[in-house]
Design a protein around this motif. Structure first.
Motif, PDB file in Angstrom:
ATOM      1  N   SER A 185       0.824  -1.199   0.000  1.00 30.94           N
ATOM      2  CA  SER A 185       0.000   0.000   0.000  1.00 30.94           C
ATOM      3  C   SER A 185       0.861   1.253   0.000  1.00 30.94           C
ATOM      4  CB  SER A 185      -0.895  -0.010   1.249  1.00 30.94           C
ATOM      5  OG  SER A 185      -1.462   1.261   1.489  1.00 30.94           O
ATOM      6  N   ASN A 186       0.308   2.322  -0.536  1.00 30.95           N
ATOM      7  CA  ASN A 186       1.007   3.599  -0.440  1.00 30.95           C
ATOM      8  C   ASN A 186       1.076   4.099   1.006  1.00 30.95           C
ATOM      9  OD1 ASN A 186      -1.917   4.127  -0.722  1.00 30.95           O
ATOM     10  ND2 ASN A 186      -1.326   6.282  -0.656  1.00 30.95           N
ATOM     11  N   LYS A 187       0.403   3.415   1.925  1.00 39.83           N
ATOM     12  CA  LYS A 187       0.497   3.738   3.346  1.00 39.83           C
ATOM     13  C   LYS A 187       1.741   3.128   3.994  1.00 39.83           C
ATOM     14  CE  LYS A 187      -3.294   3.604   5.804  1.00 39.83           C
ATOM     15  NZ  LYS A 187      -4.588   3.143   6.383  1.00 39.83           N
ATOM     16  N   GLY A 188       2.515   2.342   3.235  1.00 45.12           N
ATOM     17  CA  GLY A 188       3.793   1.855   3.735  1.00 45.12           C
ATOM     18  C   GLY A 188       3.742   0.504   4.413  1.00 45.12           C
ATOM     19  N   TYR A 189       2.813  -0.365   4.008  1.00 51.15           N
ATOM     20  CA  TYR A 189       2.784  -1.736   4.520  1.00 51.15           C
ATOM     21  C   TYR A 189       2.565  -2.695   3.362  1.00 51.15           C
ATOM     22  CZ  TYR A 189      -2.317  -1.926   3.970  1.00 51.15           C
ATOM     23  OH  TYR A 189      -3.579  -1.928   3.437  1.00 51.15           O
ATOM     24  N   GLY A 190       2.854  -3.978   3.607  1.00 53.21           N
ATOM     25  CA  GLY A 190       2.609  -5.021   2.625  1.00 53.21           C
ATOM     26  C   GLY A 190       1.918  -6.200   3.262  1.00 53.21           C
ATOM     27  N   LEU A 191       1.219  -7.003   2.430  1.00 51.85           N
ATOM     28  CA  LEU A 191       0.521  -8.195   2.894  1.00 51.85           C
ATOM     29  C   LEU A 191       0.815  -9.338   1.926  1.00 51.85           C
ATOM     30  CD1 LEU A 191      -3.106  -8.361   4.255  1.00 51.85           C
ATOM     31  CD2 LEU A 191      -2.225 -10.155   2.769  1.00 51.85           C
ATOM     32  N   PHE A 192       1.379 -10.421   2.454  1.00 50.35           N
ATOM     33  CA  PHE A 192       1.674 -11.613   1.654  1.00 50.35           C
ATOM     34  C   PHE A 192       0.773 -12.746   2.108  1.00 50.35           C
ATOM     35  CE2 PHE A 192       4.571 -15.498   1.321  1.00 50.35           C
ATOM     36  CZ  PHE A 192       4.098 -15.827   0.062  1.00 50.35           C
ATOM     37  N   TYR A 220      -1.020 -15.539   6.538  1.00 51.05           N
ATOM     38  CA  TYR A 220      -0.551 -14.335   5.856  1.00 51.05           C
ATOM     39  C   TYR A 220       0.422 -13.564   6.728  1.00 51.05           C
ATOM     40  CZ  TYR A 220      -4.101 -11.496   8.411  1.00 51.05           C
ATOM     41  OH  TYR A 220      -4.854 -10.853   9.360  1.00 51.05           O
ATOM     42  N   TYR A 221       1.248 -12.753   6.064  1.00 58.78           N
ATOM     43  CA  TYR A 221       2.270 -11.953   6.714  1.00 58.78           C
ATOM     44  C   TYR A 221       1.968 -10.477   6.460  1.00 58.78           C
ATOM     45  CZ  TYR A 221       5.032 -16.288   6.886  1.00 58.78           C
ATOM     46  OH  TYR A 221       5.467 -17.567   7.119  1.00 58.78           O
ATOM     47  N   VAL A 222       2.113  -9.683   7.503  1.00 57.70           N
ATOM     48  CA  VAL A 222       1.994  -8.243   7.382  1.00 57.70           C
ATOM     49  C   VAL A 222       3.352  -7.637   7.685  1.00 57.70           C
ATOM     50  CG1 VAL A 222       0.869  -6.157   8.261  1.00 57.70           C
ATOM     51  CG2 VAL A 222      -0.422  -8.304   8.085  1.00 57.70           C
ATOM     52  N   MET A 223       3.772  -6.711   6.837  1.00 56.40           N
ATOM     53  CA  MET A 223       5.069  -6.072   7.043  1.00 56.40           C
ATOM     54  C   MET A 223       4.938  -4.578   6.865  1.00 56.40           C
ATOM     55  SD  MET A 223       6.642  -7.742   3.603  1.00 56.40           S
ATOM     56  CE  MET A 223       5.659  -9.215   3.930  1.00 56.40           C
ATOM     57  N   ALA A 228       7.735   2.138   0.005  1.00 57.44           N
ATOM     58  CA  ALA A 228       7.756   0.951  -0.851  1.00 57.44           C
ATOM     59  C   ALA A 228       9.089   0.222  -0.771  1.00 57.44           C
ATOM     60  CB  ALA A 228       7.447   1.340  -2.304  1.00 57.44           C
ATOM     61  N   ASP A 229      10.193   0.953  -0.723  1.00 58.29           N
ATOM     62  CA  ASP A 229      11.497   0.303  -0.592  1.00 58.29           C
ATOM     63  C   ASP A 229      11.579  -0.476   0.709  1.00 58.29           C
ATOM     64  OD1 ASP A 229      13.180   0.842  -2.899  1.00 58.29           O
ATOM     65  OD2 ASP A 229      13.042   2.942  -2.359  1.00 58.29           O
ATOM     66  N   GLY A 230      11.057   0.104   1.792  1.00 60.37           N
ATOM     67  CA  GLY A 230      11.092  -0.581   3.072  1.00 60.37           C
ATOM     68  C   GLY A 230      10.255  -1.844   3.076  1.00 60.37           C
ATOM     69  N   VAL A 231       9.094  -1.795   2.440  1.00 56.91           N
ATOM     70  CA  VAL A 231       8.242  -2.979   2.353  1.00 56.91           C
ATOM     71  C   VAL A 231       8.934  -4.065   1.538  1.00 56.91           C
ATOM     72  CG1 VAL A 231       6.069  -3.876   1.444  1.00 56.91           C
ATOM     73  CG2 VAL A 231       6.101  -1.696   2.673  1.00 56.91           C
ATOM     74  N   ILE A 232       9.509  -3.684   0.398  1.00 52.33           N
ATOM     75  CA  ILE A 232      10.211  -4.663  -0.434  1.00 52.33           C
ATOM     76  C   ILE A 232      11.387  -5.259   0.316  1.00 52.33           C
ATOM     77  CG2 ILE A 232      11.713  -4.841  -2.466  1.00 52.33           C
ATOM     78  CD1 ILE A 232       9.689  -3.030  -3.921  1.00 52.33           C
ATOM     79  N   ALA A 233      12.112  -4.435   1.078  1.00 51.38           N
ATOM     80  CA  ALA A 233      13.229  -4.951   1.867  1.00 51.38           C
ATOM     81  C   ALA A 233      12.746  -6.016   2.842  1.00 51.38           C
ATOM     82  CB  ALA A 233      13.919  -3.814   2.615  1.00 51.38           C
ATOM     83  N   ASN A 234      11.584  -5.825   3.435  1.00 56.52           N
ATOM     84  CA  ASN A 234      11.063  -6.816   4.366  1.00 56.52           C
ATOM     85  C   ASN A 234      10.552  -8.061   3.646  1.00 56.52           C
ATOM     86  OD1 ASN A 234      11.454  -5.803   7.038  1.00 56.52           O
ATOM     87  ND2 ASN A 234       9.972  -4.203   6.580  1.00 56.52           N
ATOM     88  N   MET A 235       9.964  -7.885   2.457  1.00 54.94           N
ATOM     89  CA  MET A 235       9.533  -9.054   1.683  1.00 54.94           C
ATOM     90  C   MET A 235      10.747  -9.889   1.284  1.00 54.94           C
ATOM     91  SD  MET A 235       6.969 -10.747   0.559  1.00 54.94           S
ATOM     92  CE  MET A 235       6.354 -11.827  -0.745  1.00 54.94           C
ATOM     93  N   ALA A 464       6.298 -15.880  -5.390  1.00 58.90           N
ATOM     94  CA  ALA A 464       6.947 -15.180  -4.290  1.00 58.90           C
ATOM     95  C   ALA A 464       8.189 -15.925  -3.817  1.00 58.90           C
ATOM     96  CB  ALA A 464       5.966 -15.010  -3.131  1.00 58.90           C
ATOM     97  N   GLY A 465       9.299 -15.209  -3.744  1.00 55.25           N
ATOM     98  CA  GLY A 465      10.566 -15.786  -3.333  1.00 55.25           C
ATOM     99  C   GLY A 465      11.497 -16.107  -4.477  1.00 55.25           C
ATOM    100  N   GLN A 466      11.009 -16.025  -5.704  1.00 53.25           N
ATOM    101  CA  GLN A 466      11.820 -16.434  -6.844  1.00 53.25           C
ATOM    102  C   GLN A 466      13.002 -15.511  -7.091  1.00 53.25           C
ATOM    103  OE1 GLN A 466       9.535 -18.519  -9.727  1.00 53.25           O
ATOM    104  NE2 GLN A 466      10.688 -17.685 -11.421  1.00 53.25           N
ATOM    105  N   GLN A 467      12.978 -14.317  -6.494  1.00 52.91           N
ATOM    106  CA  GLN A 467      14.108 -13.403  -6.657  1.00 52.91           C
ATOM    107  C   GLN A 467      15.412 -13.984  -6.139  1.00 52.91           C
ATOM    108  OE1 GLN A 467      11.598 -12.858  -4.501  1.00 52.91           O
ATOM    109  NE2 GLN A 467      12.578 -12.773  -2.500  1.00 52.91           N
ATOM    110  N   ARG A 468      15.344 -14.972  -5.252  1.00 52.19           N
ATOM    111  CA  ARG A 468      16.562 -15.550  -4.669  1.00 52.19           C
ATOM    112  C   ARG A 468      17.246 -16.538  -5.597  1.00 52.19           C
ATOM    113  NH1 ARG A 468      12.291 -17.978  -1.186  1.00 52.19           N
ATOM    114  NH2 ARG A 468      12.200 -20.250  -1.514  1.00 52.19           N
TER     115      ARG A 468
END
Length: 808
Positions: A185-192, A220-223, A228-235, A464-468
């Motif tokens: 979200s543009n509010k600075g959180y993510g949900l997986f 589900y996970y909330v981060m 957006a960079d911070g959320v991606i860093a946590n994902m 999800a996770g394929q970036q590794r």
């Protein structure tokens, strides 16, 4: 804030707490709490101060859940816990979770108690079902978002939307659709949403929900992350970091469906070298193995490829690289099919190619191919897959893998197809994670064999996770059309916003159905040029497609408008390699992203939040691809562009929004603009709107024929108006020594007030590192330091590793 240890020490007092109304109980765990409320077991687990996992299941239901995506070991997290008006409040430093002890409803806030979102009341759903005779559930969780909130992600849906609000979509892997059940979200959180079965995502004014066909539990996970960079860093912290690609992968790639002999493949590389047009990669597509009964044999059985080692060596001798098509399925006459079939490691449903002979129209007596996908969920099957891949292809020195159909292709879908039993249960249960498993198998096995060659995988699907796993996904077999071109932009950006940074598309579109005559149709030339300009600013610049060839000489010769525009942007890609490779290090080292939706850098600007045709490439360059025809007029009949007529009598233009909060420089002219406004940019056929943020330091390399030819001189373009910093990264280019610290960084700082450039002391070293660099310093202004060509430097610095300060 009290630690977990504190609660264990007094656990006899508070491990069981009586709730005033419903007499329900909760218990502390080493990660959070568990509670049983209204026949639902609720488990709240902190994975870090910024990541919390929520697991809900039917009370007393026993199951085991091992995530395929999540690899993080939970940290020891200090958290506080207290009750307030029927709610249990569990909070870390960064995230607060409120559990309603009567309804099991959860709500989430930042550590400063700024609300993020809530679960909907009575929003947890469990519907009993049997899957291969085993009791399980269809699971659903509903949430409430703010009405004006923007959300991004869900993978690559190709729907032309930037924000993914107010839609319903079936998340099911397909050729052109890559699904990742994650949004931010543009509010600075993510949900997986950690589920691998077919899932419906729906968002409307009443609720936002995920509903999965199979799930022993809601998981589900909330981060948080602040942005957006911070959320991606946590994902990435949760699901894996991104390894470096080889340096040469950022050059230009030529491909088509398909080069039919080794002479043709080698000849393409030779022709590029003769023309002096840069090239780093050539791709060998399917049927080097022969007929469809030998589909994906991972061997050169086609007589047109009689000397594969010679072919690979010839490509390497021209300083180019070769990747090759490999699939997730096997024909019935391959050795792999026989071995896997004997071990019951093949899936039984119709996949590509469906027939033994690829011909159209289909004839009634055409026989089925018998091709079947393998059980990529089975570790032994993945071992078998790699053993043949290594023996049949990697042993020749092939440089990377084009893992096609990693969804995999599923034709004529029947419900019973999902009853296929895999190593991890029914195919229905794990279907969407197929690409993660097969791509991961190749990456892990190659890493076990050697660290001298970085893994490079081009693949059609992801999870999800394929970036590794060293994978760069592409957008599938898209058709050549202007609307499709535009949709690639938001598709790639939303894909990147799930935490997977490497993405590209077939430059020019795969199917050229809408352009009769293909490359002989000048209307195709125009869309191809515009698509290639877009591709210049994607993580991989790769020309590919069927129906018509795409090599530069197919578009004429030097002096022809399409040829010249193509050559210009290939050269621009190579001049930007120092910038691009340094950005790739930022991706690996700092969990950054290369293709950046405007929300990533300009979340404060409401006008930037839903822009679907612009993005940042790295943190300095704003790119606005041209997505409509301007210079070749056509008639349209049955969706086909016919009777093309060239008309360059008037220059077209594109409106570009420049985000607020900074000044911008036109890359081509040096003209300066204030942010927060739309500007009209003239776009002749060889220009794409490209703007540079004030305070940027843009390193540009020399003109070269391939990525590793030479690195000096480096032109440092300074865009004044704000202070700036850039970290120039270098390493050996194609091994994993960087993981052990074999690399160097040079911090370059611009003080705008002092007009002083500081080239910092080199940090680190690596084998083969140059003792010095030649830096040509340019301060950009209107008409100076612009465009593709080398600029006249203000200062030339022979830098030898120590800090230098330069007054300008």
């Amino acid at each position: 804030m009290r630690s977990i240890l504190y609660y264990f020490l007094i656990g006899i007092v508070i491990s069981v707490v009586t709730v005033s109304c419903d007499r329900e109980k909760y218990e502390l765990t080493d990660r959070g709490i568990t509670a049983t409320i209204d026949s639902i077991d609720v488990n709240i687990q902190f994975y870090s101060p910024e990541i919390v996992r929520i697991v809900k299941s039917k009370a007393g239901f026993e199951y085991e859940k091992n995530s395929l995506s999540v690899i993080k070991t939970p940290e020891v997290v200090d958290f506080d816990i207290h009750e307030n008006e029927g709610n249990l409040i569990i909070s870390s430093e960064k995230i607060l979770v409120k559990l309603n002890l009567a309804t099991a409803e959860l709500s989430f806030s930042n550590g400063d108690e700024t609300p993020l979102f809530t679960e909907k009341k009575n929003g947890s759903g469990f519907k009993s079902k049997l899957d291969l005779g085993t009791k399980t559930y269809a699971v659903k969780q509903s949430f409430k978002l703010d009405p004006d909130e923007k959300i991004y992600g869900l993978g690559q849906l190709q729907n032309g939307k930037m924000s993914q609000r107010y839609q319903e979509v079936k998340l099911f892997q397909d050729n052109k659709v890559t699904v990742i059940p994650f949004f931010q979200s543009n509010k600075g959180y993510g949900l997986f949403w950690d589920n691998y079965s077919t899932t419906v995502f729906s968002d409307n004014k009443e609720e936002t929900f995920f509903e999965s066909e199979i799930g022993d539990c809601i998981d589900y996970y909330v981060m948080t992350g602040g942005d957006a960079d911070g959320v991606i860093a946590n994902m990435r912290d949760l699901t894996g970091q991104v390894p470096m690609f080889p340096y040469w992968t950022y050059g230009y790639w030529q491909s088509k469906e398909r080069y039919k002999s080794q002479d043709e493949t080698v000849g393409v590389v030779k022709k590029y070298r003769e023309l002096g047009v840069p090239l780093d990669g050539i791709i060998q597509d399917w049927q080097y193995w022969g007929n469809n009964y030998h589909w994906n044999a991972m061997r050169f059985l086609n007589p047109e490829f009689p000397e594969p080692q010679k072919m690979v060596d010839q490509v390497h001798d021209m300083n180019a690289h070769l990747i090759i098509s490999v699939w997730a399925s096997f024909g019935p006459k391959t050795e792999q099919f026989k071995v896997l079939d004997e071990k019951d490691m093949l899936l039984d449903f119709k996949t590509w190619p469906p027939r033994a002979t690829n011909r159209y129209p289909v004839k009634p007596d055409d026989k089925p191919s018998g091709v079947r996908p393998y059980d990529a969920y089975d570790p032994e099957a993945r071992d078998i897959y790699w053993n043949y891949l290594q023996k049949g292809l990697f042993s020749y020195g092939i440089d990377g893998w084009w893992l096609d159909s990693t969804e995999p292709d599923h034709l004529d879908i029947k419900d019973e197809d999902f009853d296929n039993e895999t190593y991890l249960g029914s195919y229905r249960r794990v279907r969407n994670a197929f690409p993660l498993m097969t791509v991961g198998g190749v990456y892990k096995h190659q890493r076990e064999v050697t660290d001298d060659k970085r893994v490079f995988i081009l693949t059609r699907s992801a999870f999800a996770g394929q970036q590794r796993y060293g994978a760069n996904s592409w957008s599938g077999d898209v058709i050549t059309d202007w609307d499709v071109l535009r949709k690639q932009i938001s598709s790639g950006l939303n894909f990147s916003l799930t935490g997977i940074p490497y993405w590209n598309s077939d430059i020019g579109g795969f199917f050229v159905w809408n352009y009769p005559g293909g490359v002989n149709n000048k209307a195709f030339h125009e869309i191809y040029v515009r698509w290639l300009q877009f591709g210049t600013f994607c993580p991989m610049m790769r020309s590919h497609g069927t129906d018509t060839p795409r090599e530069i000489w197919q578009f004429g010769e030097s002096g022809d408008w399409s040829y010249d525009a193509i050559e210009k942007f290939i050269n621009l890609r190579y001049r930007l390699l120092p910038y691009i490779y340094s950005v790739s290090w930022d991706v690996t080292h700092n969990a950054s992203s290369m293709m950046r939706a405007l929300v990533m850098d300009f979340a404060h600007d409401k006008n930037a939040l839903d822009v679907d045709d612009e993005y940042m490439f790295g943190k300095s360059l704003l790119v606005a691809p041209v997505t409509e025809p301007m210079y070749v007029k056509t008639e349209k009949e049955d969706n086909k562009y016919i009777n093309p007529v060239e008309d360059f009598s008037q220059i077209g233009s594109k409106s570009v929004y420049l985000p607020d909060g900074t000044q911008w420089f036109d890359f081509w002219t040096g003209e300066e603009f204030k942010g927060g406004q739309n500007v009209e940019k003239d776009v002749p056929i060889d220009i794409i709107p490209l703007y540079v943020k004030a305070g940027s330091i843009l390193p540009m390399g020399p003109f070269v024929q391939y990525a590793g030819e030479k690195k000096d001189p480096v032109e440092l373009r300074i865009y004044p108006g704000a202070d700036g910093k850039f970290v120039l990264y270098e390493d050996e280019g194609d091994n994993y020594n960087y993981e052990e610290g074999a690399y160097s960084t040079i911090e370059i700082i611009w003080s705008d007030k002092e007009r002083e450039l500081t080239i910092g002391k080199r940090e680190g070293e690596f084998p083969g590192m140059s003792d010095s660099h030649t830096f040509n310093v340019v301060v950009v202004e209107e008409g100076k330091g612009t465009g593709l060509e080398v600029a006249e430097p203000l200062r030339t610095v022979i830098w030898k590793g120590d800090e230098e300060k330069i007054k300008l």
